[in-house]
Design a protein around this motif. Structure first.
Motif, PDB file in Angstrom:
ATOM      1  N   GLY A   1       0.787  -1.231   0.000  1.00 53.49           N
ATOM      2  CA  GLY A   1       0.000   0.000   0.000  1.00 53.49           C
ATOM      3  C   GLY A   1       0.813   1.272   0.000  1.00 53.49           C
ATOM      4  N   ARG A   2       2.149   1.186  -0.061  1.00 55.62           N
ATOM      5  CA  ARG A   2       2.970   2.394  -0.107  1.00 55.62           C
ATOM      6  C   ARG A   2       4.230   2.127  -0.922  1.00 55.62           C
ATOM      7  N   THR A   3       4.694   3.163  -1.620  1.00 54.51           N
ATOM      8  CA  THR A   3       5.834   2.998  -2.517  1.00 54.51           C
ATOM      9  C   THR A   3       7.104   3.685  -2.017  1.00 54.51           C
TER      10      THR A   3
ATOM     11  N   GLN B   1     -11.483  -2.916 -13.825  1.00 54.90           N
ATOM     12  CA  GLN B   1     -12.933  -2.842 -13.747  1.00 54.90           C
ATOM     13  C   GLN B   1     -13.449  -1.737 -14.674  1.00 54.90           C
ATOM     14  N   PRO B   2     -14.679  -1.873 -15.167  1.00 60.93           N
ATOM     15  CA  PRO B   2     -15.238  -0.884 -16.093  1.00 60.93           C
ATOM     16  C   PRO B   2     -15.224   0.539 -15.535  1.00 60.93           C
ATOM     17  N   GLY B   3     -15.409   0.692 -14.220  1.00 65.31           N
ATOM     18  CA  GLY B   3     -15.455   2.024 -13.636  1.00 65.31           C
ATOM     19  C   GLY B   3     -14.103   2.573 -13.224  1.00 65.31           C
ATOM     20  N   ASP B   4     -13.046   1.895 -13.592  1.00 66.69           N
ATOM     21  CA  ASP B   4     -11.704   2.300 -13.205  1.00 66.69           C
ATOM     22  C   ASP B   4     -11.342   3.632 -13.864  1.00 66.69           C
TER      23      ASP B   4
ATOM     24  N   ALA C   1      -5.806  15.063 -12.044  1.00 63.56           N
ATOM     25  CA  ALA C   1      -7.196  15.511 -12.172  1.00 63.56           C
ATOM     26  C   ALA C   1      -8.114  14.336 -12.521  1.00 63.56           C
ATOM     27  N   LYS C   2      -7.697  13.503 -13.468  1.00 69.92           N
ATOM     28  CA  LYS C   2      -8.524  12.372 -13.897  1.00 69.92           C
ATOM     29  C   LYS C   2      -8.677  11.320 -12.801  1.00 69.92           C
ATOM     30  N   LEU C   3      -7.671  11.220 -11.934  1.00 63.39           N
ATOM     31  CA  LEU C   3      -7.749  10.254 -10.845  1.00 63.39           C
ATOM     32  C   LEU C   3      -8.403  10.841  -9.594  1.00 63.39           C
TER      33      LEU C   3
ATOM     34  N   LEU D   1       0.196   4.400  -6.552  1.00 62.50           N
ATOM     35  CA  LEU D   1      -0.512   3.355  -5.832  1.00 62.50           C
ATOM     36  C   LEU D   1      -1.831   3.010  -6.524  1.00 62.50           C
ATOM     37  N   ARG D   2      -2.545   4.039  -6.976  1.00 65.96           N
ATOM     38  CA  ARG D   2      -3.803   3.817  -7.687  1.00 65.96           C
ATOM     39  C   ARG D   2      -3.544   3.018  -8.960  1.00 65.96           C
ATOM     40  N   TYR D   3      -2.445   3.344  -9.613  1.00 63.01           N
ATOM     41  CA  TYR D   3      -2.070   2.682 -10.862  1.00 63.01           C
ATOM     42  C   TYR D   3      -1.728   1.219 -10.654  1.00 63.01           C
TER      43      TYR D   3
END
Length: 215
Positions: free
Chosen positions: A97-99, A144-147, A192-194, A210-212
């Motif tokens: 969970g952390r980089t 997932q489709p909503g990613d 912005a997109k994330l 992390l989201r990526y």
């Protein structure tokens, strides 16, 4: 920068220690068992702990277990694991969970000494160093489709992929043959997109990576 090495192959371990010394690092410890590494770090923490994923006695995941423990008990110590194999489950568990202060490189990467030394320094300074092959496999998982990552353009994905490897904006610009200002614009668009708003309490670059990796 002080480095502790844990590798069960005597030839590889001694060669690695010599290469690091020649590159300006201080080898604080050189051992062949995970337990010995944990003991050394507890007694005299180095800047970076460098270890193989597969160590005695079973040569399965002793190194990974030790790396995770080091990350939990000694967050100030950078942890860089070396492996001949790429396993997504290992990388995900190592990241936890952390980089910050973490790396996962293939042993073949050691053949490029300048790149390897730069990766160690990056991890020791609180950054990350993920092998491009590791990143490719991490991001290649089903989304997932909503990613929200689906909203990113191919160039933005390329920027974020290099960001995940631990590259600076300047390094990303050089790799993609674009201006650093262009990289900054891509980063702003990615954030912005994330949905990552600027905040004094969060590091948007780390959150984006992390989201990526975990999406």
């Amino acid at each position: 920068m002080r480095v502790a090495i844990c590798e069960d192959s005597t030839l590889f371990r001694e060669g690695l220690a010599r290469l690091l010394a020649e590159s300006g690092f201080e080898v604080a410890a050189s051992v062949d068992h995970a337990e010995d590494l944990l003991a050394h770090v507890a007694k005299d923490p180095p800047d970076v702990a460098l270890l193989d994923i597969r160590l005695p006695p079973t040569h399965t995941d002793e190194g990974l277990r030790a790396a995770v423990e080091l990350r939990e008990r000694h967050p100030q110590v950078g942890v860089l694991v070396l492996s001949q194999y790429v396993r997504v489950s290992y990388a995900v568990e190592l990241l936890g969970g952390r980089t910050e202060g973490v790396g996962y490189l293939l042993k073949d990467r050691v053949s490029d000494l300048a790149e390897f030394a730069a990766a160690i320094r990056r991890v020791g300074s609180g950054g990350s160093a993920l092998d491009p092959v590791v990143v490719e496999q991490l991001v290649g998982r089903h989304r997932q489709p909503g990613d929200p990552l689906r909203l990113l353009t191919e160039r933005e994905r390329a920027v974020l992929r290099l960001m995940a490897e631990g590259r600076t904006n300047m390094a990303i610009a050089e790799r993609l043959s674009i201006a650093e200002r262009t990289v900054e614009k891509h980063c702003t668009s990615i954030f912005a997109k994330l949905g990552l708003e600027a905040s004094p309490h969060d590091h948007r670059r780390v959150l984006a990576v992390l989201r990526y990796l975990n999406a």
